[in-house]
Write a protein that holds these residues in place. Structure first.
Motif, PDB file in Angstrom:
ATOM      1  N   LYS A   1       0.861  -1.176   0.000  1.00 30.62           N
ATOM      2  CA  LYS A   1       0.000   0.000   0.000  1.00 30.62           C
ATOM      3  C   LYS A   1       0.903   1.233   0.000  1.00 30.62           C
ATOM      4  N   LYS A   2       0.327   2.376  -0.415  1.00 28.81           N
ATOM      5  CA  LYS A   2       1.127   3.597  -0.531  1.00 28.81           C
ATOM      6  C   LYS A   2       1.789   3.947   0.819  1.00 28.81           C
ATOM      7  N   GLU A   3       1.005   3.854   1.912  1.00 32.91           N
ATOM      8  CA  GLU A   3       1.565   4.226   3.212  1.00 32.91           C
ATOM      9  C   GLU A   3       2.663   3.250   3.671  1.00 32.91           C
ATOM     10  N   GLU A   4       2.521   1.970   3.247  1.00 34.30           N
ATOM     11  CA  GLU A   4       3.554   0.991   3.586  1.00 34.30           C
ATOM     12  C   GLU A   4       4.847   1.332   2.861  1.00 34.30           C
ATOM     13  N   LEU A   5       4.699   1.686   1.562  1.00 36.04           N
ATOM     14  CA  LEU A   5       5.877   2.052   0.761  1.00 36.04           C
ATOM     15  C   LEU A   5       6.569   3.256   1.371  1.00 36.04           C
ATOM     16  N   HIS A   6       5.755   4.224   1.796  1.00 38.04           N
ATOM     17  CA  HIS A   6       6.274   5.436   2.405  1.00 38.04           C
ATOM     18  C   HIS A   6       7.086   5.078   3.644  1.00 38.04           C
ATOM     19  N   SER A   7       6.550   4.169   4.435  1.00 44.12           N
ATOM     20  CA  SER A   7       7.220   3.759   5.664  1.00 44.12           C
ATOM     21  C   SER A   7       8.538   3.036   5.369  1.00 44.12           C
ATOM     22  N   ILE A   8       8.524   2.189   4.326  1.00 40.52           N
ATOM     23  CA  ILE A   8       9.747   1.460   3.960  1.00 40.52           C
ATOM     24  C   ILE A   8      10.812   2.442   3.474  1.00 40.52           C
TER      25      ILE A   8
ATOM     26  N   VAL B   1      14.534   3.087   5.044  1.00 39.16           N
ATOM     27  CA  VAL B   1      15.787   2.950   4.287  1.00 39.16           C
ATOM     28  C   VAL B   1      16.578   4.255   4.377  1.00 39.16           C
ATOM     29  N   LYS B   2      15.844   5.385   4.243  1.00 35.60           N
ATOM     30  CA  LYS B   2      16.514   6.689   4.328  1.00 35.60           C
ATOM     31  C   LYS B   2      17.227   6.843   5.670  1.00 35.60           C
ATOM     32  N   ARG B   3      16.503   6.463   6.722  1.00 30.83           N
ATOM     33  CA  ARG B   3      17.091   6.588   8.063  1.00 30.83           C
ATOM     34  C   ARG B   3      18.292   5.661   8.221  1.00 30.83           C
ATOM     35  N   HIS B   4      18.163   4.466   7.638  1.00 31.20           N
ATOM     36  CA  HIS B   4      19.276   3.523   7.730  1.00 31.20           C
ATOM     37  C   HIS B   4      20.523   4.111   7.073  1.00 31.20           C
ATOM     38  N   ILE B   5      20.323   4.720   5.879  1.00 32.21           N
ATOM     39  CA  ILE B   5      21.465   5.313   5.167  1.00 32.21           C
ATOM     40  C   ILE B   5      22.047   6.462   5.995  1.00 32.21           C
TER      41      ILE B   5
ATOM     42  N   CYS C   1      12.284   8.280  20.486  1.00 32.96           N
ATOM     43  CA  CYS C   1      12.605   7.563  19.254  1.00 32.96           C
ATOM     44  C   CYS C   1      11.957   8.192  18.009  1.00 32.96           C
ATOM     45  N   LEU C   2      12.741   8.270  16.943  1.00 35.40           N
ATOM     46  CA  LEU C   2      12.238   8.795  15.663  1.00 35.40           C
ATOM     47  C   LEU C   2      12.459   7.779  14.541  1.00 35.40           C
ATOM     48  N   ARG C   3      12.640   6.529  14.908  1.00 31.14           N
ATOM     49  CA  ARG C   3      13.072   5.527  13.911  1.00 31.14           C
ATOM     50  C   ARG C   3      12.016   5.156  12.877  1.00 31.14           C
ATOM     51  N   CYS C   4      10.747   5.409  13.149  1.00 26.28           N
ATOM     52  CA  CYS C   4       9.737   5.183  12.106  1.00 26.28           C
ATOM     53  C   CYS C   4       8.681   6.282  12.188  1.00 26.28           C
ATOM     54  N   ASP C   5       7.763   6.261  11.253  1.00 24.68           N
ATOM     55  CA  ASP C   5       6.786   7.358  11.176  1.00 24.68           C
ATOM     56  C   ASP C   5       5.776   7.374  12.324  1.00 24.68           C
ATOM     57  N   LEU C   6       5.730   6.308  13.105  1.00 24.78           N
ATOM     58  CA  LEU C   6       4.735   6.290  14.184  1.00 24.78           C
ATOM     59  C   LEU C   6       4.997   7.375  15.231  1.00 24.78           C
ATOM     60  N   HIS C   7       6.220   7.908  15.259  1.00 24.69           N
ATOM     61  CA  HIS C   7       6.477   8.970  16.248  1.00 24.69           C
ATOM     62  C   HIS C   7       5.654  10.223  15.935  1.00 24.69           C
TER      63      HIS C   7
ATOM     64  N   LEU D   1      10.582  -3.921  12.206  1.00 22.04           N
ATOM     65  CA  LEU D   1      12.037  -3.940  12.044  1.00 22.04           C
ATOM     66  C   LEU D   1      12.687  -2.756  12.775  1.00 22.04           C
ATOM     67  N   ALA D   2      12.086  -1.578  12.606  1.00 22.48           N
ATOM     68  CA  ALA D   2      12.657  -0.377  13.224  1.00 22.48           C
ATOM     69  C   ALA D   2      12.648  -0.485  14.750  1.00 22.48           C
ATOM     70  N   CYS D   3      11.664  -1.200  15.296  1.00 21.40           N
ATOM     71  CA  CYS D   3      11.459  -1.241  16.753  1.00 21.40           C
ATOM     72  C   CYS D   3      12.103  -2.462  17.392  1.00 21.40           C
ATOM     73  N   GLU D   4      12.522  -3.437  16.591  1.00 20.23           N
ATOM     74  CA  GLU D   4      12.805  -4.755  17.185  1.00 20.23           C
ATOM     75  C   GLU D   4      13.983  -4.767  18.154  1.00 20.23           C
ATOM     76  N   ASN D   5      14.965  -3.892  17.938  1.00 20.89           N
ATOM     77  CA  ASN D   5      16.109  -3.887  18.864  1.00 20.89           C
ATOM     78  C   ASN D   5      15.719  -3.488  20.279  1.00 20.89           C
ATOM     79  N   TYR D   6      14.710  -2.654  20.391  1.00 17.39           N
ATOM     80  CA  TYR D   6      14.274  -2.247  21.735  1.00 17.39           C
ATOM     81  C   TYR D   6      13.750  -3.452  22.516  1.00 17.39           C
ATOM     82  N   LEU D   7      12.911  -4.242  21.857  1.00 16.95           N
ATOM     83  CA  LEU D   7      12.355  -5.419  22.532  1.00 16.95           C
ATOM     84  C   LEU D   7      13.455  -6.447  22.827  1.00 16.95           C
TER      85      LEU D   7
END
Ligand code: URA
Length: 223
Positions: free
Chosen positions: A4-11, A15-19, A54-60, A139-145
């Motif tokens: 979905k468009k919002e999923e693509l946006h999140s991915i 990736v941008k944050r990873h880079i 945390c700012l690692r994904c758009d949910l913030h 994926l963005a959150c998994e290290n916290y858990l």
């Protein structure tokens, strides 16, 4: 595979944050800043501070409060749910709504109190309108858990529902097949069971959760 468009946006954002993290000297530096690089020195308190900002994904962007987790840091039993809902987002605490009240009863059914166990979620921020978590968010959150589990060192992890069970066990098997038995999670016993929110809609399956809880109680008693 279609997104979905919002999923693509999140991915794309992940990736941008990873880079960006790579450019800053590695992903480790963002999750565990320089003065906390010695992983063993990280405490639950410092990890919670990371999560709250945390700012690692758009949910913030849409969260009211991040929900780190709560309970006994030395708990033998740790519950892992999916993600905060509306009540949890407003209060900044896990499982405080209707599903949480049922979880309290489930915990008490094996002779424990909420303050004896530790409760956390796969996602620390609420997905808008309680939609399912996106893979990129997990994926963005998994290290916290992972870090929470490493610090708490529970004897048993009870994964509540499909998302917790599947993401911790890295499998697509349905919860109906995963539940009811012990799995190995990095050397710790993990028992998947139905999510309390599912039980509110399907009360007939409460007896299956009771069976799962009895297995956990027996295992903890023997150790
Ligand atoms: N559902 C979850 O999975 N987690 C919560 O904290 C609340 C509801």
């Amino acid at each position: 595979m279609k997104f979905k468009k919002e999923e693509l946006h999140s991915i794309v954002n992940s990736v941008k944050r990873h880079i960006e993290m790579e450019a800053l000297g590695g992903a480790e530096d963002l999750l565990f800043p320089a003065d906390e690089k010695n992983r063993s020195a990280i405490s639950l308190e410092s990890l919670e501070k990371e999560v709250i900002s945390c700012l690692r994904c758009d949910l913030h962007r849409t969260r009211t409060k991040a929900v780190f987790g709560a309970g006994n840091p030395g708990a033998k039993l740790m519950f892992v749910g999916e993600a905060p809902g509306r009540d949890e987002d407003l209060r900044g605490a896990p499982f405080v709504g209707r599903a949480g009240q049922l979880l309290t009863k489930i915990i008490e059914s094996i002779g424990l109190r909420r303050k004896d166990v530790y409760i956390a979620n796969v996602l620390k921020c609420r997905p808008p309108n309680n939609r399912n978590p996106f893979p990129a968010e997990i994926l963005a959150c998994e290290n916290y858990l992972l870090k929470q589990i490493e610090l708490i060192k529970p004897r048993v992890i009870c994964a509540l529902g499909k998302f917790a069970a599947q993401s911790l066990l890295a499998t697509n098997e349905p919860i109906s097949r995963l539940r009811g038995r012990f799995h190995d999670y990095r050397g710790t016993k993990l028992v998947p069971t139905y999510h309390p929110a599912y039980l509110l809609r399907n009360p007939g399956d409460k007896r299956l959760v009771w069976e799962d809880m009895k297995k956990i109680r027996k295992y903890l008693k023997e150790r």
